[in-house]
Design a protein around this motif. Structure first.
Motif, PDB file in Angstrom:
ATOM      1  N   ALA A 126       0.853  -1.197   0.000  1.00 54.07           N
ATOM      2  CA  ALA A 126       0.000   0.000   0.000  1.00 54.07           C
ATOM      3  C   ALA A 126       0.888   1.247   0.000  1.00 54.07           C
ATOM      4  O   ALA A 126       0.602   2.223  -0.697  1.00 54.07           O
ATOM      5  CB  ALA A 126      -0.937  -0.006   1.210  1.00 54.07           C
ATOM      6  N   ALA A 127       1.964   1.201   0.759  1.00 48.14           N
ATOM      7  CA  ALA A 127       2.860   2.361   0.819  1.00 48.14           C
ATOM      8  C   ALA A 127       3.557   2.592  -0.522  1.00 48.14           C
ATOM      9  O   ALA A 127       3.802   3.726  -0.931  1.00 48.14           O
ATOM     10  CB  ALA A 127       3.892   2.165   1.932  1.00 48.14           C
ATOM     11  N   ARG A 128       3.855   1.518  -1.237  1.00 47.38           N
ATOM     12  CA  ARG A 128       4.449   1.660  -2.571  1.00 47.38           C
ATOM     13  C   ARG A 128       3.464   2.339  -3.519  1.00 47.38           C
ATOM     14  O   ARG A 128       3.836   3.172  -4.346  1.00 47.38           O
ATOM     15  CB  ARG A 128       4.816   0.293  -3.162  1.00 47.38           C
ATOM     16  CG  ARG A 128       5.736  -0.555  -2.296  1.00 47.38           C
ATOM     17  CD  ARG A 128       6.077  -1.825  -3.054  1.00 47.38           C
ATOM     18  NE  ARG A 128       6.819  -2.792  -2.240  1.00 47.38           N
ATOM     19  CZ  ARG A 128       7.824  -3.524  -2.699  1.00 47.38           C
ATOM     20  NH1 ARG A 128       8.190  -3.426  -3.972  1.00 47.38           N
ATOM     21  NH2 ARG A 128       8.452  -4.375  -1.935  1.00 47.38           N
ATOM     22  N   VAL A 129       2.214   1.913  -3.413  1.00 44.99           N
ATOM     23  CA  VAL A 129       1.193   2.480  -4.295  1.00 44.99           C
ATOM     24  C   VAL A 129       1.023   3.971  -4.007  1.00 44.99           C
ATOM     25  O   VAL A 129       0.880   4.785  -4.932  1.00 44.99           O
ATOM     26  CB  VAL A 129      -0.140   1.710  -4.142  1.00 44.99           C
ATOM     27  CG1 VAL A 129      -1.265   2.419  -4.873  1.00 44.99           C
ATOM     28  CG2 VAL A 129       0.027   0.284  -4.680  1.00 44.99           C
ATOM     29  N   ALA A 130       1.070   4.347  -2.738  1.00 42.04           N
ATOM     30  CA  ALA A 130       0.955   5.764  -2.382  1.00 42.04           C
ATOM     31  C   ALA A 130       2.102   6.554  -3.032  1.00 42.04           C
ATOM     32  O   ALA A 130       1.880   7.606  -3.646  1.00 42.04           O
ATOM     33  CB  ALA A 130       0.982   5.921  -0.861  1.00 42.04           C
ATOM     34  N   ALA A 131       3.304   6.043  -2.926  1.00 42.34           N
ATOM     35  CA  ALA A 131       4.462   6.727  -3.523  1.00 42.34           C
ATOM     36  C   ALA A 131       4.339   6.752  -5.046  1.00 42.34           C
ATOM     37  O   ALA A 131       4.676   7.744  -5.706  1.00 42.34           O
ATOM     38  CB  ALA A 131       5.758   6.039  -3.097  1.00 42.34           C
ATOM     39  N   GLY A 132       3.857   5.658  -5.605  1.00 43.67           N
ATOM     40  CA  GLY A 132       3.702   5.585  -7.055  1.00 43.67           C
ATOM     41  C   GLY A 132       2.699   6.607  -7.573  1.00 43.67           C
ATOM     42  O   GLY A 132       2.821   7.095  -8.707  1.00 43.67           O
ATOM     43  N   ALA A 133       1.721   6.959  -6.743  1.00 46.60           N
ATOM     44  CA  ALA A 133       0.721   7.949  -7.160  1.00 46.60           C
ATOM     45  C   ALA A 133       1.365   9.323  -7.329  1.00 46.60           C
ATOM     46  O   ALA A 133       0.967  10.105  -8.198  1.00 46.60           O
ATOM     47  CB  ALA A 133      -0.408   7.999  -6.133  1.00 46.60           C
ATOM     48  N   VAL A 134       2.360   9.612  -6.510  1.00 47.84           N
ATOM     49  CA  VAL A 134       3.092  10.871  -6.658  1.00 47.84           C
ATOM     50  C   VAL A 134       3.885  10.844  -7.969  1.00 47.84           C
ATOM     51  O   VAL A 134       3.869  11.796  -8.759  1.00 47.84           O
ATOM     52  CB  VAL A 134       4.029  11.111  -5.454  1.00 47.84           C
ATOM     53  CG1 VAL A 134       4.811  12.406  -5.634  1.00 47.84           C
ATOM     54  CG2 VAL A 134       3.253  11.123  -4.136  1.00 47.84           C
ATOM     55  N   ALA A 135       4.552   9.730  -8.209  1.00 50.97           N
ATOM     56  CA  ALA A 135       5.317   9.590  -9.449  1.00 50.97           C
ATOM     57  C   ALA A 135       4.396   9.692 -10.664  1.00 50.97           C
ATOM     58  O   ALA A 135       4.758  10.284 -11.689  1.00 50.97           O
ATOM     59  CB  ALA A 135       6.067   8.248  -9.450  1.00 50.97           C
ATOM     60  N   LYS A 136       3.220   9.127 -10.549  1.00 52.07           N
ATOM     61  CA  LYS A 136       2.270   9.157 -11.666  1.00 52.07           C
ATOM     62  C   LYS A 136       1.966  10.589 -12.102  1.00 52.07           C
ATOM     63  O   LYS A 136       1.985  10.911 -13.295  1.00 52.07           O
ATOM     64  CB  LYS A 136       0.966   8.465 -11.242  1.00 52.07           C
ATOM     65  CG  LYS A 136      -0.069   8.358 -12.354  1.00 52.07           C
ATOM     66  CD  LYS A 136      -1.404   7.813 -11.846  1.00 52.07           C
ATOM     67  CE  LYS A 136      -2.400   7.659 -12.986  1.00 52.07           C
ATOM     68  NZ  LYS A 136      -3.714   7.190 -12.503  1.00 52.07           N
ATOM     69  N   LYS A 137       1.725  11.443 -11.119  1.00 47.06           N
ATOM     70  CA  LYS A 137       1.387  12.827 -11.457  1.00 47.06           C
ATOM     71  C   LYS A 137       2.578  13.559 -12.077  1.00 47.06           C
ATOM     72  O   LYS A 137       2.412  14.406 -12.957  1.00 47.06           O
ATOM     73  CB  LYS A 137       0.915  13.571 -10.197  1.00 47.06           C
ATOM     74  CG  LYS A 137      -0.469  13.119  -9.740  1.00 47.06           C
ATOM     75  CD  LYS A 137      -1.227  14.219  -9.021  1.00 47.06           C
ATOM     76  CE  LYS A 137      -1.814  15.242  -9.953  1.00 47.06           C
ATOM     77  NZ  LYS A 137      -2.710  16.207  -9.258  1.00 47.06           N
ATOM     78  N   LEU A 138       3.762  13.243 -11.619  1.00 49.55           N
ATOM     79  CA  LEU A 138       4.952  13.879 -12.190  1.00 49.55           C
ATOM     80  C   LEU A 138       5.198  13.398 -13.616  1.00 49.55           C
ATOM     81  O   LEU A 138       5.527  14.176 -14.509  1.00 49.55           O
ATOM     82  CB  LEU A 138       6.173  13.610 -11.307  1.00 49.55           C
ATOM     83  CG  LEU A 138       6.169  14.397  -9.994  1.00 49.55           C
ATOM     84  CD1 LEU A 138       7.170  13.819  -9.010  1.00 49.55           C
ATOM     85  CD2 LEU A 138       6.486  15.873 -10.264  1.00 49.55           C
ATOM     86  N   LEU A 139       5.024  12.106 -13.831  1.00 46.09           N
ATOM     87  CA  LEU A 139       5.239  11.556 -15.170  1.00 46.09           C
ATOM     88  C   LEU A 139       4.200  12.083 -16.146  1.00 46.09           C
ATOM     89  O   LEU A 139       4.483  12.273 -17.334  1.00 46.09           O
ATOM     90  CB  LEU A 139       5.205  10.023 -15.126  1.00 46.09           C
ATOM     91  CG  LEU A 139       6.390   9.364 -14.424  1.00 46.09           C
ATOM     92  CD1 LEU A 139       6.165   7.858 -14.334  1.00 46.09           C
ATOM     93  CD2 LEU A 139       7.709   9.656 -15.146  1.00 46.09           C
ATOM     94  N   ALA A 140       3.001  12.317 -15.652  1.00 45.36           N
ATOM     95  CA  ALA A 140       1.926  12.812 -16.535  1.00 45.36           C
ATOM     96  C   ALA A 140       2.359  14.122 -17.187  1.00 45.36           C
ATOM     97  O   ALA A 140       2.045  14.387 -18.356  1.00 45.36           O
ATOM     98  CB  ALA A 140       0.646  12.994 -15.728  1.00 45.36           C
ATOM     99  N   ARG A 141       3.095  14.946 -16.427  1.00 46.56           N
ATOM    100  CA  ARG A 141       3.537  16.225 -16.981  1.00 46.56           C
ATOM    101  C   ARG A 141       4.548  16.044 -18.096  1.00 46.56           C
ATOM    102  O   ARG A 141       4.792  16.931 -18.899  1.00 46.56           O
ATOM    103  CB  ARG A 141       4.155  17.094 -15.887  1.00 46.56           C
ATOM    104  CG  ARG A 141       3.249  17.217 -14.661  1.00 46.56           C
ATOM    105  CD  ARG A 141       3.574  18.408 -13.829  1.00 46.56           C
ATOM    106  NE  ARG A 141       4.932  18.407 -13.314  1.00 46.56           N
ATOM    107  CZ  ARG A 141       5.346  19.245 -12.369  1.00 46.56           C
ATOM    108  NH1 ARG A 141       4.510  20.116 -11.848  1.00 46.56           N
ATOM    109  NH2 ARG A 141       6.586  19.199 -11.937  1.00 46.56           N
ATOM    110  N   GLU A 142       5.178  14.863 -18.138  1.00 40.26           N
ATOM    111  CA  GLU A 142       6.167  14.561 -19.180  1.00 40.26           C
ATOM    112  C   GLU A 142       5.542  13.743 -20.296  1.00 40.26           C
ATOM    113  O   GLU A 142       6.248  13.317 -21.226  1.00 40.26           O
ATOM    114  CB  GLU A 142       7.336  13.767 -18.583  1.00 40.26           C
ATOM    115  CG  GLU A 142       7.946  14.342 -17.328  1.00 40.26           C
ATOM    116  CD  GLU A 142       8.930  15.468 -17.624  1.00 40.26           C
ATOM    117  OE1 GLU A 142       9.448  15.522 -18.760  1.00 40.26           O
ATOM    118  OE2 GLU A 142       9.185  16.290 -16.711  1.00 40.26           O
ATOM    119  N   GLY A 143       4.249  13.471 -20.167  1.00 40.07           N
ATOM    120  CA  GLY A 143       3.583  12.662 -21.182  1.00 40.07           C
ATOM    121  C   GLY A 143       3.866  11.175 -21.064  1.00 40.07           C
ATOM    122  O   GLY A 143       3.668  10.418 -22.008  1.00 40.07           O
TER     123      GLY A 143
END
Lengths: 376, 376, 376, 376
Positions: B136-153
C-alpha cells in the motif's frame, strides 16, 4: 553515463570499452587475508574469453589480467582490489570497418539509443561500452567474490539449459557434475549428449548466417537461510537486477518462475518438513527464496538470452547521420550464440550479489544479539 | 532489515506492517509546484484495496491516506512528501488467530525465513512486514510519481494478461482501451470477454479452496528515447529489480523475453526505419529498451505472479517452536488470486523507477551541453 | 575496507597504495564531448607531486597518468573515465626499511588502527592505503571535474592561509591573483612575502627534525545560487565530508566558521541588498552557503592540516608484535609540512563535490518545470 | 529536494516542516529484539523541546512522538521503525505573520536560497523545512541509535563548551559528570558555575534584542578501536558531515582540530604506550581517530554554532517579490541562543553515524575471518 558501480557492501566499479585501451574493475569491500593471484582471476576470464571455438567470435583477446592494488605478499590487505585488462586485438583495419559503418544502426544493438543519449561523441567502435566486452571486468570481480564465497561453502555454477528448442536434462545431476560437465564443451551444457546437439545446430545456423539464443540456468548451493533484505532489496530482486544488467538478457525467473503461473496454490506451495533436525522443503518451486530471503534450499535462477544481434545476413536499417533508410551488409566477426560465454558472466553477477547480501546481513545481524535457532 | 529505501534521485522509503499501527511512505526528490491532494493518492490506493469483490481478501481496510508533509496550499514545496495510512481492520480475534498459529510455517509464505532472520522477535501477526499489505505504501508513492510523469507525457498501465491457462487478447488495443477496460472488472483484465472467464474460473477454484497465479503485463508509453544507465543500472535491470521486489513475483521479462530464446537473430532483431522524421522500429521484440536505454517504443514488461500461498486446504507443515512436523488447517480469509490487486503495485514500481531514471538522466545530460538530434 | 567510492551522480572510485603497483581512479558520470587528455590530468597531479622542493618528501614519483577508458579521438564519450598511475619509486631498500619497522607504531600515523582492523595482513609498506599517496587518484579525478566546472564558469583555488603562527594576507586579492601567486612558490601561498617567511620557517623546523601544520583555504567562485540539498546533504556538509576525508585534516569551517561563535547575531547575519538587479550580501560570514544551499557569493572553506606525523626525532612507541613499549628511530624521508601539497587535493575534493551537487540539482530541477526568477 | 536519507546500514529518512502537519522519521536497519517505547524517544526529544526556559523560543510544542511501525509487544521486530510527531503550535495568527513577511529575506536564514531553488512554491511558513524544527525527527532517530549503542557500551554526550567568550572547564570531569551536570541547566553546560554566567549573559544579550553562538563539544566513549572506513568514509569525515548538516553549524573539528595547526609534529603526535595489556595513547590530539579509524580513546568533536539568525532588532533586507531593498522589523518569538537545544541534535547525529559505521564494519569483518589481536 551513470551506474558503473554495483553493490552496497561488496561494491564493484568497472570501466572500459570494446576498443579502448583497457578494461578495469575495482572491488571495494574485499576483506584482508584472502590468498589471491592473477591466475585466480584468469581462470574465470578464460571461461568467457572469445576466439576459443568456431561458434564464438574470432576476436583474439588474451584477456591477461593484472591485479595492481590491494595486495601484499599474495594476500589481500583489505584495500580495494584493482584489476586491469589491456585490449590487444584492436587493429586499425577493424577500427576502420567500424568507422565506415558508424552511422548505421546494427539491428538489435544499441547504436541508436547510445547516439540519442551521448550524441556525436558516442564511442562508435565495436559498440564501445555497450559491447559485451565490458563483461570481462565483471568476470574479474566475480572471481574475487568466488574465492570469498568458497570460504563460506557457497558455490555457483551457470550453464546452458536450453538452446532454441533443444533442452538439456540436468535434473538428476549433482552440482559437481553440472560444473565439471559444463566445462567439457564450448556451449557450457552439462548434459553432454544434448550439448553435442546444441553445438551441431549452432554450426548449422551459423552457416546460414544466423544466430541463436537460449536459457542459462544459475545454480547456487550452500547459501545459509537468512540472506536477503525483504522489501526492496529482496535477494531475488537483487539477483534479477544483476542478471538483467548483462547485455542480451531479456528475462529472469526464479524457481518455478513463469511456470508457477500455471500451477494452483496447492501445487506451487513448497511443503516444509523436518529432516535431520533441519527444516527442509519437499519441492523447490520457490527457487530457494521465500519472501526475498534464502530458505536454505538451492537457489535456482534462469535467464533468457536473446539471439546474438550481429548476423551475416543483409538487413534493412537507418543511417543516423542523414536520417534515411539504409542497408547494413552482412557482418562476419561474431558469435553464433553467446549462451555459452555468458555463463561466466551470469555466475560472476550471482556471486557478487550473494556476497554483497552476505555482508549486509552479517553487519545487521551482529548488532542484534539474537540467536538464530531452528536447528541452523 | 535493510533495504526499505528505493531509488537514487526519486527516492521512496516505506515502513509498516500488516497489523502494525500504520504504514507510511516518504518520497524524496519531489519537485515543487505539483498540485497534489489526498484524493490523488487515494485513487491509486483504491485499485489495490482489499475487500472489494468476492475473489479478494475480505479484510476491510479503508486505506485512508493522509499527506502530512511537503505541501503548502495544495502544491508540493520541494520538501519530502510524507504519507501515512492507519490500519483499521486489526481486530483482536484476528490477532488471536495469528498468535495461535504463529509457530506453524504457512507453506509458500515467509514465516520460516523471517524466523531464521529475526528470531523470536519476528512480527508473527498477519505476516508482519512480509505481508502484501506493505505494498500500500508503494502504491501511495507511485501515485506521486504518476502525477509527475503525466507532466512529461509518460503513462503506465498494468493489467492481467494471463490467468492460469486463460490468456487475454490485447494486441490490438490502444493504451487508453487497456486502461479504461482494466478498471471495469475486478481482475483488471482489459479483454472484457476473457475477464469474465477469468473471474468465473477464479470463483470455481476458490470454491475448491485453491488459488491461482498469472501474468501481469505493464505497458509504459511516452518514454523518450534515452532513459537508462547502460551498465549496471540499465532501465530493464532497474525495472526488473523494482518488479521482482513485489511479493509473489517470481519472474520478469521484457519485450519478447523468454520467447526470444526461441527466435533466430534475423527474426528477433527489430528493424529500424524512418517514419515522420523519427527513427522507429518495425517490431518491438526489445520491449522498448536497447542496451539498457529506452528507444522510444512502448516499454512492455511482464511479470510472473505465483498463486496465492494462503489456501483453504489442510497442508502439512512444520512447527518451528518444537521443530516437528505438523498440520496447518485450512485458512478462510484470503485472496483467490492477487493478480488483479497486484496491478496497482506493478504500475507504481514502474512509475517510481522510470521517474528515478528520468531525473538521473536529466542531471547528467544537463552538464553535457550536447545536442540530442536524430529528429527527437 | 569500504568507502572507496565518493559521490552520487559524479562518482569517483579509487584504489592503490603507497607501494603497490599502481593507483587508479574511475570517474563515473562524465558527460560526452569533453576535450580531455593526459596532460590535463598531469597538470593537476604535478601540483601535489613529491620531490620537487627541499621542504617536500624526497620520494621521486613521476606520477605519469594514463587515461585508459571513456575516450574516443580526444573527447570523452560518456563512458566512465579510467586513469592509472604506476608507482615507480618503490625500490627494495625502501621496502626493506618499512618491513624492518613494520611492528612499530609511527606516532600520529594509522599503523595501530589499521592493524586492529586488518590484522596481520595489513599493508605495512609505506603506510599502504593510509598513505597520502592515495590522494594522487583523487587529484586525477578532480582534474576531470575541473574541466567540467570550467564550462559552467565555476573555478576553485586552494592555498595556504596560515602556517603555524604565520598568516597570509589575501583579503584584497582577486581569485586570479590567488591562483597565479600560489603557483609561484613551493608552499602554495598567494601572499608572496609571507610565503617566503613560511618557507624559511619550514626549513628551520625541518633542520630541527620537526614538522609543521597550518590552515588551507579553498575559494570557489562562480557557483550559481541554488546548489546543495538542504537537509542531510547540505553543500556545506558535503564539502566538510570531502575535505575531512583527506589524510591529516582535523577540522573544517565555512565562512566565519569558529569565528562566528564570538559574534552576535546582529554582527554575524549577512545583510542582503540589491545590486545590479541581483540579490547580494554585504558581508560573507555564511561563506556563500545559507541553509546548506549556495547563495551566489564566493564559497570560502578552511581546513586544519595537522603537522606531518613523520619526524626526524626519536619517539617512544609500542611494538605491536610483542605488545611492548619500544622506541622509533628518527626517519629521514618525509615532508616538513604537507600544507602546500595538500592544496591540490583540497581543490580536487571541492571540485568533485560541487560538480556532484550541480548534477543532482539539475536532475531534480529539470522535472520541476518552475522558473527560477529573482534576477538570476 | 534530495538528501533526506542519511546512512548506509543504519539509515534514517526524515520529513516534515515547521508548520506542516507532522514530522516523521523512519529508521531502517534496526535489529530485532530491542526493547523500545515512546518514552525512550520522548526522553531525548524533551532535551531539544522549545518553550522550556526564557532563553529558548516560546513556541509551545509538546513534541509527543508515536512509534507506529517496527514493533510487536514492546520489542523491535527488525522491520523499519516509523515515528511521527504532530505539530500543534501552528496557530493561524503565526501563519499570518509569516505570510505577511514571506517575501522578505530574514538575514542569516535561508529564504533567499530556498526561493531561488524552489521558486514561488517554497514553504514560506516558519522557514518550512529549513527550520530547526526538522531536527526533532533526527533526535527521534538518534534515540533509537542510543539504545542500540548502549548495548555495545558506547555512550555519547554533547554539551556547551563555549558561549561567546565564556568557556567551560570540563577537562577534569568524567563522562558521567558531564552528562549529569549538563542536564541540570538550560544551557546544557556541565561546568555549573560557568553555566550560570552563560545564562546570565544570554539574558542580557536577549534583552538587547541580540543573539549568541558558541561551541558544542560531543564526547563519545566506549568505541572499540577499528570503526571507520579509511578513505572517503573516514569516521571523522562521516561525523563532520552528520554534524555540519545540522542547521547553524559552521565548523567542525576533531581532537586538537584547528589547534593542531599551531603545534609541531613532535608535540601533536600522540605517543602510544602499553597499559594493562592494551595499546593506549598519552595524549589525545587525534580526538580518538587515526587515519579515519577509531583508536580506542575517547572521540572528541567540537562544532561551531553561529548566533541565532532571528533577532529583535530591525534589519535591512531585500523584498524578493519586487526585488527592492526593504526593512525587516524586529522579531520576538526566537531563541536567544540555540547552543543548548542543539546539543540533543548533535548527540543524535553522532550516535546515528557511529552506529552506521559499527554495522558496516561488522558486516565487512564477518567475512574476513581474521583475528583482531593486540589485546583488544
Amino acid at each position: 553515463m551513470l551506474g558503473n558501480t554495483y553493490g552496497r557492501m561488496f561494491r564493484v566499479t568497472t570501466c572500459g570499452e570494446s576498443y579502448g585501451k583497457a578494461l578495469a574493475a575495482i572491488c571495494d569491500g574485499v576483506p584482508p587475508g584472502l590468498a589471491l593471484c592473477d591466475a585466480d582471476i584468469q581462470e574465470e576470464l578464460d571461461k568467457r574469453r572469445p576466439g576459443q571455438s568456431d561458434i564464438d567470435s574470432p576476436r583474439q583477446e588474451t584477456d591477461q589480467v593484472q591485479i595492481f592494488s590491494g595486495m601484499r605478499d599474495g594476500y589481500t590487505t583489505g584495500a580495494p582490489v584493482g584489476m586491469i585488462i589491456y585490449n590487444v586485438d584492436t587493429l586499425p583495419q577493424h577500427v576502420k570497418e567500424y568507422e565506415d559503418a558508424k552511422d548505421l544502426i546494427r539491428p538489435g544493438h544499441a547504436e541508436y539509443t547510445y547516439r540519442i543519449k551521448y550524441g556525436d561523441y558516442v564511442d562508435w567502435c565495436g559498440a564501445g561500452r555497450a559491447s559485451g566486452r565490458e563483461t570481462a571486468a565483471r568476470v574479474a570481480a566475480g572471481a574475487v567474490a568466488k574465492k570469498l564465497l568458497a570460504r563460506e561453502g557457497i558455490r555457483v555454477v551457470a550453464y546452458v539449459r536450453q538452446l532454441m528448442d533443444i533442452t538439456a536434462n540436468v535434473e538428476e545431476m549433482s552440482f559437481e557434475e553440472r560444473e565439471a560437465n559444463s566445462l567439457k564443451n564450448e556451449i557450457f551444457c552439462p548434459d553432454l549428449e544434448t550439448a553435442q546437439k546444441m553445438i551441431e545446430f549452432t554450426r548449422q545456423v551459423k552457416e546460414q548466417g544466423d544466430t541463436l539464443g537460449g536459457v542459462v540456468e544459475i545454480l547456487t548451493v550452500g547459501v545459509p537461510p537468512g540472506l536477503g533484505e525483504p522489501v526492496f532489496d529482496k535477494l531475488s530482486a537483487s539477483l534479477a537486477k544483476g542478471l538483467m544488467s548483462i547485455p542480451a538478457v531479456k528475462g529472469c525467473e526464479i524457481g518455478a518462475g513463469f511456470g508457477s503461473t500455471k500451477m494452483r496454490g496447492s501445487e506451487c506451495n513448497d511443503i516444509p518438513y523436518m529432516k535431520d533436525g533441519k527444516i527442509r522443503f519437499r519441492t523447490n518451486n520457490s527457487g530457494g527464496i521465500d519472501g526475498g530471503i534464502s530458505n536454505g534450499e538451492d537457489i535456482v535462477v534462469r535467464i533468457a538470452v536473446k539471439p546474438t544481434s550481429t548476423i551475416s545476413i543483409t538487413q534493412e536499417t537507418v543511417n543516423m547521420a542523414i536520417l534515411q533508410d539504409a542497408e547494413l551488409a552482412a557482418i562476419t566477426r561474431r558469435d553464433a550464440t553467446i549462451c555459452g560465454r555468458i555463463c561466466a558472466v551470469a555466475a560472476a553477477m550471482t556471486r557478487i550479489t550473494v556476497l554483497d547480501h552476505l555482508m549486509m546481513w552479517r553487519g545487521y545481524d551482529a548488532v542484534s544479539g539474537i540467536e538464530h535457532k531452528l536447528g541452523w
